[in-house]
Design an enzyme around this catalytic site. Structure first.
Site, PDB file in Angstrom:
ATOM      1  N   CYS A 149       0.830  -1.211   0.000  1.00 40.59           N
ATOM      2  CA  CYS A 149       0.000   0.000   0.000  1.00 40.59           C
ATOM      3  C   CYS A 149       0.866   1.262   0.000  1.00 40.59           C
ATOM      4  CB  CYS A 149      -0.957  -0.014   1.186  1.00 40.59           C
ATOM      5  SG  CYS A 149      -0.210  -0.529   2.746  1.00 40.59           S
TER       6      CYS A 149
HETATM    7  N1  LIG Z   1      -3.926  -4.538   5.257  1.00 46.66           N
HETATM    8  C1  LIG Z   1      -3.488  -3.807   4.254  1.00 46.66           C
HETATM    9  O1  LIG Z   1      -3.765  -2.599   4.165  1.00 46.66           O
HETATM   10  C2  LIG Z   1      -2.635  -4.438   3.170  1.00 46.66           C
HETATM   11  C3  LIG Z   1      -2.283  -3.656   2.073  1.00 46.66           C
HETATM   12  C4  LIG Z   1      -1.479  -4.215   1.064  1.00 46.66           C
HETATM   13  C5  LIG Z   1      -1.043  -5.520   1.186  1.00 46.66           C
HETATM   14  N2  LIG Z   1      -1.392  -6.251   2.282  1.00 46.66           N
HETATM   15  C6  LIG Z   1      -0.873  -7.625   2.367  1.00 46.66           C
HETATM   16  O2  LIG Z   1      -1.955  -8.541   2.249  1.00 46.66           O
HETATM   17  C7  LIG Z   1      -1.678  -9.707   3.034  1.00 46.66           C
HETATM   18  C8  LIG Z   1      -2.836  -9.902   4.010  1.00 46.66           C
HETATM   19  O3  LIG Z   1      -2.871  -8.754   4.844  1.00 46.66           O
HETATM   20  P1  LIG Z   1      -4.067  -8.481   5.865  1.00 46.66           P
HETATM   21  O4  LIG Z   1      -3.907  -7.089   6.307  1.00 46.66           O
HETATM   22  O5  LIG Z   1      -5.355  -8.931   5.263  1.00 46.66           O
HETATM   23  O6  LIG Z   1      -3.662  -9.480   7.048  1.00 46.66           O
HETATM   24  P2  LIG Z   1      -4.611 -10.137   8.149  1.00 46.66           P
HETATM   25  O7  LIG Z   1      -5.787  -9.280   8.385  1.00 46.66           O
HETATM   26  O8  LIG Z   1      -3.713 -10.466   9.281  1.00 46.66           O
HETATM   27  O9  LIG Z   1      -5.099 -11.496   7.449  1.00 46.66           O
HETATM   28  C9  LIG Z   1      -4.236 -12.559   7.157  1.00 46.66           C
HETATM   29  C10 LIG Z   1      -5.023 -13.757   6.612  1.00 46.66           C
HETATM   30  O10 LIG Z   1      -4.129 -14.848   6.430  1.00 46.66           O
HETATM   31  C11 LIG Z   1      -4.550 -15.986   7.186  1.00 46.66           C
HETATM   32  N3  LIG Z   1      -3.341 -16.550   7.804  1.00 46.66           N
HETATM   33  C12 LIG Z   1      -2.598 -15.984   8.778  1.00 46.66           C
HETATM   34  N4  LIG Z   1      -1.528 -16.753   9.071  1.00 46.66           N
HETATM   35  C13 LIG Z   1      -1.605 -17.822   8.253  1.00 46.66           C
HETATM   36  C14 LIG Z   1      -0.793 -18.966   8.063  1.00 46.66           C
HETATM   37  N5  LIG Z   1       0.313 -19.165   8.785  1.00 46.66           N
HETATM   38  N6  LIG Z   1      -1.167 -19.855   7.120  1.00 46.66           N
HETATM   39  C15 LIG Z   1      -2.273 -19.662   6.412  1.00 46.66           C
HETATM   40  N7  LIG Z   1      -3.095 -18.595   6.556  1.00 46.66           N
HETATM   41  C16 LIG Z   1      -2.739 -17.677   7.447  1.00 46.66           C
HETATM   42  C17 LIG Z   1      -5.541 -15.456   8.222  1.00 46.66           C
HETATM   43  O11 LIG Z   1      -6.611 -16.345   8.450  1.00 46.66           O
HETATM   44  P3  LIG Z   1      -6.505 -17.653   9.340  1.00 46.66           P
HETATM   45  O12 LIG Z   1      -5.575 -17.306  10.472  1.00 46.66           O
HETATM   46  O13 LIG Z   1      -7.901 -17.949   9.764  1.00 46.66           O
HETATM   47  O14 LIG Z   1      -5.965 -18.689   8.420  1.00 46.66           O
HETATM   48  C18 LIG Z   1      -6.131 -14.250   7.515  1.00 46.66           C
HETATM   49  O15 LIG Z   1      -7.210 -14.633   6.687  1.00 46.66           O
HETATM   50  C19 LIG Z   1      -0.338  -9.443   3.734  1.00 46.66           C
HETATM   51  O16 LIG Z   1       0.700 -10.063   3.032  1.00 46.66           O
HETATM   52  C20 LIG Z   1      -0.209  -7.933   3.683  1.00 46.66           C
HETATM   53  O17 LIG Z   1       1.123  -7.498   3.707  1.00 46.66           O
HETATM   54  C21 LIG Z   1      -2.193  -5.747   3.270  1.00 46.66           C
END
Ligand SMILES: NC(=O)c1ccc[n+]([C@@H]2O[C@H](COP(=O)([O-])OP(=O)(O)OC[C@H]3O[C@@H](n4cnc5c(N)ncnc54)[C@H](OP(=O)(O)O)[C@@H]3O)[C@@H](O)[C@H]2O)c1
Length: 345
Positions: A149
């Site tokens: 982002c």
């Molecule tokens: N948030 C933002 O603004 C943003 C912006 C750009 C990019 N991103 C990227 O998008 C990705 C997700 O970000 P997020 O903000 O959505 O994170 P989040 O809210 O922490 O969600 C992470 C997801 O991954 C799953 N997960 C976590 N650990 C896991 C593991 N060890 N194995 C399999 N599944 C796992 C979790 O569900 P379960 O634990 O139920 O499996 C959850 O659905 C990241 O790489 C982040 O850097 C985020």
């Protein structure tokens, strides 16, 4: 219809993908995965989706997702996608990864700031998904490394000016503010309500993992090694990102040239709105949308060019840009499913 799966659907980026894809006219959303919520209806986890989707979260199963979908979004913490993406690609699926795992061209850059890479050979196959800049390569890609982002908000204003040689890359400073959803859904002390509410702080000053990602793309645009000094801040709002960039035009460059360059570059880009010299972006105006609003100003005394960009970190900074990339990969209008008007307030 394109059969789509989301791996990590219950995180903030994954849930935003569900929101956008639920209204996409060419997408049949088939599989949502989660470990913690396997067996639970997605609408029980996010009640906003009551009556909009009946999908039930399921554990990740590569056979099933390969059999039932054509394209997968991986919205997982970095390091996890690289353990599943090769299998999905081998089964012929297209993959758009929202983590950092496929954003770098060479493994050494990734490994210097993240972890050892398990499939570095895929880094040259992956296309960096900054839609406005790499549109042509995205169209034929099987694997997209969707940008971070912060990098999206820094790179969009700067890449056209660097490509055109209008700014002096020696002065590059970005001061960025992000809403708390940028840190994901897992609770932590840093994102605790009492820690962020009515407060505003810098963190990871000149030490954020998105910095090398920005440097790599800025250097590519300028065709020489560049570094941007980057300071992120956490602000007490749930979503939104505002980035102020300080740079310096080349001595003979005029304001009209800067304007013309940005206007020409972004003319074919439905999601970049140039506000010009006298209007400045706000997170409110892009909330829930895939827009990147950009305003700019020349400081006549310091001869600095100040560029200000606003995005929604979860949309243009994550899920929206990922859907834009899917549209490009599929040869569809890049705005498809992303054209809902913004909230005025
Ligand atoms: N948030 C933002 O603004 C943003 C912006 C750009 C990019 N991103 C990227 O998008 C990705 C997700 O970000 P997020 O903000 O959505 O994170 P989040 O809210 O922490 O969600 C992470 C997801 O991954 C799953 N997960 C976590 N650990 C896991 C593991 N060890 N194995 C399999 N599944 C796992 C979790 O569900 P379960 O634990 O139920 O499996 C959850 O659905 C990241 O790489 C982040 O850097 C985020």
């Amino acid at each position: 219809m394109l059969a789509v799966g989301i791996v990590g659907a219950t995180g903030y980026a994954g849930a935003e993908l569900v929101r956008i894809l639920a209204g996409h006219p060419q997408v049949d959303l088939r599989i949502l995965t989660s470990r913690q919520y396997a067996g639970q209806a997605f609408s029980d986890i996010y009640p906003a989706f009551q009556g909009l989707t009946e999908l039930v979260c399921q554990p990740y199963d590569s056979q099933r997702i390969s059999a039932e979908t054509d394209l997968v979004f991986t919205a997982l913490p970095h390091q996890i996608p690289m353990s599943i993406v090769p299998g999905l690609l081998a089964n012929g699926l297209r993959v758009i990864d929202l983590s950092a795992d496929y954003r770098f061209e060479n493994a050494a850059d990734y490994e210097a700031h993240y972890e050892p890479h398990q499939n570095p050979e895929l880094l040259t196959k992956a296309v960096y998904g900054l839609s406005e800049v790499y549109r042509d390569s995205i169209k034929s890609a099987q694997l997209i490394g969707n940008p971070g982002c912060y990098p999206t908000s820094v790179l969009l204003p700067l890449v056209p000016l660097l490509k055109a040689g209008l700014i002096d890359g020696r002065l590059l400073i970005a001061d960025a503010k992000s809403g708390v959803s940028g840190a994901g859904r897992t609770p932590s002390l840093v994102t605790h309500f009492c820690e962020v509410h009515e407060s505003f702080k810098a963190y990871k000053v000149a030490d954020h993992r998105h910095n090398p990602e920005m440097d790599a793309i800025l250097s590519k645009a300028a065709d020489r090694p560049l570094h941007i000094s980057f300071v992120p801040h956490l602000v007490p709002m749930s979503r939104g990102m505002l980035t102020t960039i300080y740079t310096q035009p080349q001595p003979s460059v005029t304001a009209a040239q800067i304007d013309e360059c940005l206007q020409a570059y972004f003319d074919p880009c439905p999601f970049v709105r140039l506000l010009g010299w006298d209007r400045f972006p706000s997170t409110r105006a892009v909330r829930g949308t895939n827009y990147c609003d950009i305003g700019y100003r020349l400081d006549p005394r310091g001869k600095h060019l100040i560029l200000i960009a606003a995005i929604d970190n979860l949309v243009k900074g994550a899920a929206g840009q990922a859907v834009q990339n899917m549209n490009l990969m599929m040869g569809w209008d890049e705005s498809m499913g992303l054209d809902a008007p913004p909230f005025p307030l």
